[in-house]
Every structure is written in structure tokens, then in C-alpha cells.
Design a protein around this motif. Structure first.
Motif, PDB file in Angstrom:
ATOM      1  N   HIS A   1       0.846  -1.202   0.000  1.00  0.00           N
ATOM      2  CA  HIS A   1       0.000   0.000   0.000  1.00  0.00           C
ATOM      3  C   HIS A   1       0.887   1.260   0.000  1.00  0.00           C
ATOM      4  O   HIS A   1       0.633   2.209  -0.724  1.00  0.00           O
ATOM      5  CB  HIS A   1      -0.877   0.055   1.258  1.00  0.00           C
TER       6      HIS A   1
ATOM      7  N   GLU B   1      -0.699  -9.773  -7.704  1.00  0.00           N
ATOM      8  CA  GLU B   1      -2.117  -9.840  -7.309  1.00  0.00           C
ATOM      9  C   GLU B   1      -2.402 -11.138  -6.551  1.00  0.00           C
ATOM     10  O   GLU B   1      -3.071 -11.132  -5.524  1.00  0.00           O
ATOM     11  CB  GLU B   1      -3.027  -9.735  -8.538  1.00  0.00           C
TER      12      GLU B   1
ATOM     13  N   GLY C   1      -0.889 -10.985  -3.171  1.00  0.00           N
ATOM     14  CA  GLY C   1      -1.710 -10.102  -2.329  1.00  0.00           C
ATOM     15  C   GLY C   1      -2.949 -10.829  -1.836  1.00  0.00           C
ATOM     16  O   GLY C   1      -3.307 -10.729  -0.659  1.00  0.00           O
TER      17      GLY C   1
ATOM     18  N   GLN D   1     -11.593  -4.187   7.909  1.00  0.00           N
ATOM     19  CA  GLN D   1     -10.566  -3.702   6.977  1.00  0.00           C
ATOM     20  C   GLN D   1     -10.046  -4.818   6.072  1.00  0.00           C
ATOM     21  O   GLN D   1      -9.975  -4.663   4.861  1.00  0.00           O
ATOM     22  CB  GLN D   1      -9.409  -3.082   7.788  1.00  0.00           C
TER      23      GLN D   1
ATOM     24  N   ALA E   1     -10.014  -7.144  -3.626  1.00  0.00           N
ATOM     25  CA  ALA E   1      -9.009  -7.846  -4.427  1.00  0.00           C
ATOM     26  C   ALA E   1      -9.639  -8.934  -5.305  1.00  0.00           C
ATOM     27  O   ALA E   1      -9.220  -9.145  -6.439  1.00  0.00           O
ATOM     28  CB  ALA E   1      -7.951  -8.452  -3.501  1.00  0.00           C
TER      29      ALA E   1
ATOM     30  N   GLY F   1      -6.829  -4.012  -8.561  1.00  0.00           N
ATOM     31  CA  GLY F   1      -6.806  -2.912  -7.588  1.00  0.00           C
ATOM     32  C   GLY F   1      -5.427  -2.301  -7.457  1.00  0.00           C
ATOM     33  O   GLY F   1      -5.291  -1.101  -7.230  1.00  0.00           O
TER      34      GLY F   1
ATOM     35  N   HIS G   1     -13.554   0.727   2.895  1.00  0.00           N
ATOM     36  CA  HIS G   1     -12.178   0.301   3.187  1.00  0.00           C
ATOM     37  C   HIS G   1     -11.312   1.520   3.524  1.00  0.00           C
ATOM     38  O   HIS G   1     -10.524   1.486   4.469  1.00  0.00           O
ATOM     39  CB  HIS G   1     -11.643  -0.442   1.957  1.00  0.00           C
TER      40      HIS G   1
HETATM   41  C1  HEM Z   1      -6.116   4.956   2.465  1.00  0.00           C
HETATM   42  C2  HEM Z   1      -5.979   3.737   2.858  1.00  0.00           C
HETATM   43  C3  HEM Z   1      -6.174   2.503   2.002  1.00  0.00           C
HETATM   44  C4  HEM Z   1      -6.503   2.362   0.669  1.00  0.00           C
HETATM   45  C5  HEM Z   1      -6.758   3.462  -0.354  1.00  0.00           C
HETATM   46  C6  HEM Z   1      -6.557   0.936   0.374  1.00  0.00           C
HETATM   47  C7  HEM Z   1      -6.851   0.374  -0.861  1.00  0.00           C
HETATM   48  C8  HEM Z   1      -6.839  -0.992  -1.142  1.00  0.00           C
HETATM   49  C9  HEM Z   1      -7.077  -1.585  -2.444  1.00  0.00           C
HETATM   50  C10 HEM Z   1      -7.361  -0.795  -3.738  1.00  0.00           C
HETATM   51  C11 HEM Z   1      -6.978  -2.931  -2.308  1.00  0.00           C
HETATM   52  C12 HEM Z   1      -7.106  -4.001  -3.424  1.00  0.00           C
HETATM   53  C13 HEM Z   1      -5.730  -4.412  -3.913  1.00  0.00           C
HETATM   54  C14 HEM Z   1      -5.775  -5.463  -5.009  1.00  0.00           C
HETATM   55  O1  HEM Z   1      -6.808  -5.649  -5.637  1.00  0.00           O
HETATM   56  O2  HEM Z   1      -4.748  -6.084  -5.225  1.00  0.00           O
HETATM   57  C15 HEM Z   1      -6.699  -3.210  -0.916  1.00  0.00           C
HETATM   58  C16 HEM Z   1      -6.519  -4.455  -0.400  1.00  0.00           C
HETATM   59  C17 HEM Z   1      -6.281  -4.739   0.919  1.00  0.00           C
HETATM   60  N1  HEM Z   1      -6.106  -3.822   1.935  1.00  0.00           N
HETATM   61 FE1  HEM Z   1      -6.212  -1.805   1.744  1.00  0.00          FE
HETATM   62  N2  HEM Z   1      -6.260   0.239   1.532  1.00  0.00           N
HETATM   63  C18 HEM Z   1      -6.025   1.157   2.543  1.00  0.00           C
HETATM   64  C19 HEM Z   1      -5.682   0.885   3.865  1.00  0.00           C
HETATM   65  C20 HEM Z   1      -5.549  -0.384   4.406  1.00  0.00           C
HETATM   66  C21 HEM Z   1      -5.199  -0.681   5.787  1.00  0.00           C
HETATM   67  C22 HEM Z   1      -4.888   0.374   6.861  1.00  0.00           C
HETATM   68  C23 HEM Z   1      -5.214  -2.055   5.922  1.00  0.00           C
HETATM   69  C24 HEM Z   1      -4.957  -2.925   7.117  1.00  0.00           C
HETATM   70  C25 HEM Z   1      -4.850  -2.555   8.360  1.00  0.00           C
HETATM   71  C26 HEM Z   1      -5.555  -2.612   4.627  1.00  0.00           C
HETATM   72  C27 HEM Z   1      -5.666  -3.955   4.360  1.00  0.00           C
HETATM   73  C28 HEM Z   1      -5.902  -4.502   3.115  1.00  0.00           C
HETATM   74  C29 HEM Z   1      -5.946  -5.931   2.846  1.00  0.00           C
HETATM   75  C30 HEM Z   1      -5.764  -7.052   3.876  1.00  0.00           C
HETATM   76  C31 HEM Z   1      -6.180  -6.074   1.479  1.00  0.00           C
HETATM   77  C32 HEM Z   1      -6.305  -7.407   0.683  1.00  0.00           C
HETATM   78  C33 HEM Z   1      -4.954  -7.880   0.200  1.00  0.00           C
HETATM   79  C34 HEM Z   1      -4.597  -7.469  -1.211  1.00  0.00           C
HETATM   80  O3  HEM Z   1      -5.034  -8.119  -2.127  1.00  0.00           O
HETATM   81  O4  HEM Z   1      -3.824  -6.493  -1.406  1.00  0.00           O
HETATM   82  N3  HEM Z   1      -5.757  -1.569   3.746  1.00  0.00           N
HETATM   83  N4  HEM Z   1      -6.604  -2.005  -0.235  1.00  0.00           N
END
Ligand code: HEM
Length: 228
Positions: free
Chosen positions: A64, A88, A91, A133, A141, A147, A182
Motif C-alpha cells: 500500500h 495480485e 496479495g 478492513q 481484491a 486494484g 475500506h
Molecule cells: C487509504 C488507505 C487505504 C486504501 C486506499 C486501500 C486500498 C486498497 C485496495 C485498492 C486494495 C485491493 C488491492 C488489489 O486488488 O490487489 C486493498 C486491499 C487490501 N487492503 Fe487496503 N487500503 C487502505 C488501507 C488499508 C489498511 C490500513 C489495511 C490494514 C490494516 C488494509 C488492508 C488490506 C488488505 C488485507 C487487502 C487485501 C490484500 C490485497 O489483495 O492487497 N488496507 N486495499
């Protein structure tokens, strides 16, 4: 208007709260600045929940942050289909690990009487918020593909606009509700940070790396030990 409050005002309120209350707690009530380990009350489920949770969430949050801090490098990395698939899928696997881990950690607290008595309302709020979250993250995802790429054209410019104190909420306006949830919940977690055990995130004992080593010498004599 709702978007402006949620994505243009609330992030600043959450960060200001985290810094102000965090500093107050650190300087006025230093003893409370801890994760308050519960390992001595229950250790087996803690191991299977806590270890995967910490490894997986740290890598996910690193991704991130990289997409926010070095968007051109992140874009170049994802520029080849094979690398995009690999990142992906990695992730998704890590996201699923965090989901299973946080559920395990919640069940652990809910089913152990001794743990229940030391679990506060704020602990439950943090766990529920973490569950929301990672569940929304995994949902995004799996259902809103690539994403890691569209983040670069939505979240990254919006986050930079916050840093420049000129919030451009239109970058998030057209995103589906689950993505908005999210994002808002990420700042709810930041707001909860100074009131909870989450403070341990910023108390990594780095000074331990440089301090002189200690030698522990046991001088308790156990039954059956021969005198030399
Ligand atoms: C401004 C803050 C954040 C934004 C804009 C954001 C955005 C996103 C996006 C777009 C995805 C999808 C990624 C993909 O499709 O590969 C995602 C996945 C995820 N996010 Fe966030 N996120 C934020 C903060 C956080 C925080 C603080 C946590 C945990 C404490 C978190 C945990 C996760 C998890 C576990 C996934 C799934 C794993 C993955 O496929 O990447 N996110 N987030």
C-alpha cells in the motif's frame, strides 16, 4: 458533501487525534504504552493467529505504501502481465491469511474466560475494525480486479492531495461503496490507535539492536544435578 467530510476532513481529524492523544499518552502515562501481551494466559492459538497476521499485514501495508510513495516504480513493476498476476495472487493469498488470522484472534478472546476478563471494549472495537478492513480488502481484491493498478490513479493522487493540504476528493467519488468503506475504516483505525493496544506499532525496541548483550546465568540447582 458526504465525500468531502469523509475523505477531505475526517482523515485530518483522525491523524490529529492519533498524534495529539498519542503524545499525551506517551509522556503522561508511559506505562500503558504497550500491547499488554496475553501470551501467558493462552499461547497456542495466539501463535497461529498472531504470527501469520503480523507477517502478512506488514507485507500488504508495505505494498500500500510503495504504491503511494513511488507510484512510477510501482506502475513499472506491474507493467508486465506475469508480474501483475504474481503480485495480485500474492496479495490475495496474504489477504486471506490476515482474514483467517484476525478471525482466529477474535475467537481466541471470545472463547477463553481468562482472556475475556482482560479484553476491553476498545480491544473489541479494534478487532472488529481490523476484521472489516481485511474483509473489505480481500473482497476488493477478488471482485474489483487489478486494484493494485487502479489504486495508482485513485488512492495515490488523493493521498498526495491530503499531504499537500488540498484534498481532491473527486479521485475517490466514483469508486464503489466497498472501496469507500475500506478507505474510511483505515482512518477509523488511525483514530483508534492512541486509545488502544495498537500503540505498540510505534514502539519497536530498536535500541535493543545496539545495546550491550546480556549473559543470563542460571544458578538454581535442580534436584539430581551433580556437584562439580
Ligand atoms: C487509504 C488507505 C487505504 C486504501 C486506499 C486501500 C486500498 C486498497 C485496495 C485498492 C486494495 C485491493 C488491492 C488489489 O486488488 O490487489 C486493498 C486491499 C487490501 N487492503 Fe487496503 N487500503 C487502505 C488501507 C488499508 C489498511 C490500513 C489495511 C490494514 C490494516 C488494509 C488492508 C488490506 C488488505 C488485507 C487487502 C487485501 C490484500 C490485497 O489483495 O492487497 N488496507 N486495499
Amino acid at each position: 458533501m458526504a465525500d468531502m467530510i469523509l475523505f477531505g476532513v475526517f482523515p485530518y481529524v483522525a491523524v490529529a487525534l492519533a498524534v495529539a492523544v498519542g503524545c499525551y499518552r506517551y509522556f503522561v502515562d508511559r506505562y500503558s504504552w504497550s500491547s499488554h501481551s496475553s501470551q501467558f494466559l493462552e499461547s497456542r492459538t495466539l501463535f497461529w493467529g498472531s504470527v501469520p497476521w503480523h507477517y502478512a499485514i506488514m507485507i500488504i501495508l508495505l505494498a500500500h505504501f510503495l504504491a503511494f510513495l513511488v507510484p512510477s516504480g510501482w506502475g513499472a513493476l506491474l507493467g508486465r502481465p506475469l508480474r501483475l498476476y504474481f503480485l495480485e495472487v500474492t496479495g490475495m493469498a496474504l489477504g486471506l491469511s490476515t482474514l483467517v488470522a484476525v478471525i482466529l484472534l477474535m475467537v481466541r478472546r471470545a472463547t477463553n474466560e481468562r482472556l475475556l476478563t482482560v479484553t476491553s471494549v476498545v480491544d473489541w472495537l479494534v478487532l472488529a475494525s481490523l476484521l472489516l478492513q481485511v474483509a473489505t480488502g480481500v473482497y476488493i481484491a477478488f471482485t474489483l480486479r487489478w486494484g493494485s493498478v487502479w489504486y495508482l490513479h485513485t488512492a495515490t493522487p488523493w493521498l498526495w492531495s491530503l499531504v499537500k493540504l488540498d484534498p481532491q476528493v473527486q479521485y475517490l467519488a466514483a469508486l464503489p461503496l466497498v472501496v469507500k468503506l475500506h478507505v474510511v475504516n483505515a482512518f477509523v483505525l488511525i483514530a483508534l490507535f492512541p486509545f488502544s493496544r495498537l500503540v505498540h506499532i510505534v514502539s519497536v525496541p530498536l535500541s535493543y539492536l545496539a545495546r550491550p548483550y546480556q549473559v543470563v546465568v542460571w544458578n538454581l540447582r535442580r534436584p539430581g544435578m551433580e556437584e562439580k
